[in-house]
Design an enzyme around this catalytic site. Structure first.
Site, PDB file in Angstrom:
ATOM      1  N   ASP A   1      94.960   0.988  19.832  1.00  0.00           N
ATOM      2  CA  ASP A   1      93.420   0.871  20.045  1.00  0.00           C
ATOM      3  C   ASP A   1      92.562   0.857  18.833  1.00  0.00           C
ATOM      4  O   ASP A   1      93.066   1.656  17.939  1.00  0.00           O
ATOM      5  CB  ASP A   1      93.008   1.909  20.981  1.00  0.00           C
ATOM      6  CG  ASP A   1      91.717   1.728  21.762  1.00  0.00           C
ATOM      7  OD1 ASP A   1      91.867   0.503  22.429  1.00  0.00           O
ATOM      8  OD2 ASP A   1      90.661   2.311  21.331  1.00  0.00           O
TER       9      ASP A   1
ATOM     10  N   ALA B   1      94.603 -12.111  21.033  1.00  0.00           N
ATOM     11  CA  ALA B   1      95.611 -12.928  20.173  1.00  0.00           C
ATOM     12  C   ALA B   1      95.599 -12.576  18.684  1.00  0.00           C
ATOM     13  O   ALA B   1      96.702 -12.640  18.129  1.00  0.00           O
ATOM     14  CB  ALA B   1      94.907 -14.211  20.363  1.00  0.00           C
TER      15      ALA B   1
ATOM     16  N   GLY C   1      87.948 -10.691  15.215  1.00  0.00           N
ATOM     17  CA  GLY C   1      86.890  -9.670  15.328  1.00  0.00           C
ATOM     18  C   GLY C   1      85.591  -9.723  14.438  1.00  0.00           C
ATOM     19  O   GLY C   1      85.054 -10.689  13.987  1.00  0.00           O
TER      20      GLY C   1
ATOM     21  N   LYS D   1      95.456  -9.543  17.225  1.00  0.00           N
ATOM     22  CA  LYS D   1      96.331  -8.572  17.252  1.00  0.00           C
ATOM     23  C   LYS D   1      97.730  -8.962  17.085  1.00  0.00           C
ATOM     24  O   LYS D   1      98.645  -8.431  16.513  1.00  0.00           O
ATOM     25  CB  LYS D   1      96.139  -7.447  18.046  1.00  0.00           C
ATOM     26  CG  LYS D   1      94.895  -6.710  17.953  1.00  0.00           C
ATOM     27  CD  LYS D   1      94.635  -5.493  18.878  1.00  0.00           C
ATOM     28  CE  LYS D   1      93.336  -4.734  19.100  1.00  0.00           C
ATOM     29  NZ  LYS D   1      93.355  -3.888  19.961  1.00  0.00           N
TER      30      LYS D   1
HETATM   31  P1  IMP Z   1      90.677  -2.944  21.654  1.00  0.00           P
HETATM   32  O1  IMP Z   1      91.413  -2.093  20.600  1.00  0.00           O
HETATM   33  O2  IMP Z   1      91.559  -3.934  22.288  1.00  0.00           O
HETATM   34  O3  IMP Z   1      89.653  -2.040  22.396  1.00  0.00           O
HETATM   35  O4  IMP Z   1      89.529  -3.947  20.534  1.00  0.00           O
HETATM   36  C1  IMP Z   1      89.488  -3.526  19.385  1.00  0.00           C
HETATM   37  C2  IMP Z   1      88.225  -4.424  18.758  1.00  0.00           C
HETATM   38  O5  IMP Z   1      87.667  -3.898  17.617  1.00  0.00           O
HETATM   39  C3  IMP Z   1      88.450  -5.829  18.662  1.00  0.00           C
HETATM   40  O6  IMP Z   1      88.406  -6.636  19.785  1.00  0.00           O
HETATM   41  C4  IMP Z   1      87.673  -6.335  17.405  1.00  0.00           C
HETATM   42  O7  IMP Z   1      86.280  -6.592  17.824  1.00  0.00           O
HETATM   43  C5  IMP Z   1      87.663  -4.960  16.679  1.00  0.00           C
HETATM   44  N1  IMP Z   1      88.699  -4.924  15.600  1.00  0.00           N
HETATM   45  C6  IMP Z   1      89.704  -4.166  15.756  1.00  0.00           C
HETATM   46  N2  IMP Z   1      90.533  -4.337  14.738  1.00  0.00           N
HETATM   47  C7  IMP Z   1      90.032  -5.246  13.994  1.00  0.00           C
HETATM   48  C8  IMP Z   1      90.285  -5.979  12.724  1.00  0.00           C
HETATM   49  O8  IMP Z   1      91.310  -5.800  12.138  1.00  0.00           O
HETATM   50  N3  IMP Z   1      89.375  -6.979  12.411  1.00  0.00           N
HETATM   51  C9  IMP Z   1      88.297  -7.184  12.875  1.00  0.00           C
HETATM   52  N4  IMP Z   1      88.016  -6.306  14.024  1.00  0.00           N
HETATM   53  C10 IMP Z   1      88.946  -5.662  14.680  1.00  0.00           C
END
Ligand code: IMP
Length: 196
Positions: free
Chosen positions: A68, A10, A154, A12
């Protein structure tokens, strides 16, 4: 042109919707096609971004874009990296991931708390697109000792960008997009598509 946005996160989806307005494409979240995210089996951000984009393109029949991203902490040898979303275990929430990170960093002094967010965006025009397009972005900073602020998602409350005193969760959304790894990756992808 309609492009499927291949993410179920959500935070992203919110950031991409903010940033994608000026691009002139119509972005549709994969949930609108009933597409469930695939298992992220790749060992690199590139592998996982492409795997998600190809999966959404295959199931929707439309071009698909996926990112990713993750946090690399130097004192932890680059962890949590591609496992950032599931650092505290499969299905772990942001609070549990932050708690585990702060515990792992408890004995690490200020000078050694450097870290960076990385983002790779993949655009697959078809499921078997032989030359998918990529955009990449990096955001350097440090890991704070305790969470601050309520914005973003995140690890935002415990990451302070280089040259900032605030955490990312204390920045306005537009300030984050102007500097973030995701904003940079999107601008990089856009520039590559324009020059192609
Ligand atoms: P994925 O790309 O779906 O495998 O997940 C990336 C994970 O990295 C997220 O669930 C967050 O925990 C972390 N992450 C990626 N981008 C951000 C950001 O902009 N702020 C904070 N955490 C991030």
């Amino acid at each position: 042109m309609r492009i499927v946005l291949a993410t179920g996160n959500a935070g992203k989806i919110r950031e991409f919707s903010d940033m994608l307005g000026p691009f002139g494409f119509e972005f549709v979240p994969q949930s609108e096609f009933g597409i469930e995210p695939p298992e992220e089996t790749g060992e690199t951000f590139e592998d996982n971004a492409l795997l998600k984009a190809r999966h959404a393109a295959a199931l929707s029949g439309l071009p698909a874009m996926a990112d990713d991203s993750g946090l690399e902490v130097d004192a932890l040898g680059g962890a949590p990296g591609v496992r950032s979303a599931r650092y505290a275990g499969e299905g772990a929430g942001d609070l549990a991931n932050i708690k585990k990170l702060l515990e792992a960093m408890q004995a690490v002094p200020e000078a050694a708390r450097s870290a960076r967010f990385r983002c790779v965006i993949a655009l697959a025009r078809t499921a078997d697109d032989p030359s998918p397009a990529f955009g990449r972005g990096i955001w350097e900073g440090v890991i704070l000792r305790s969470p601050r602020g309520h914005g973003g998602f995140g690890y935002d409350p415990v990451f302070s960008p280089r040259g900032e005193t605030r955490s990312v969760a204390e920045l306005a959304a537009a300030e984050k997009h102007a500097q973030s790894h995701r904003g940079s990756a999107l601008r990089d992808l856009h520039a590559r598509l324009r020059s192609a």
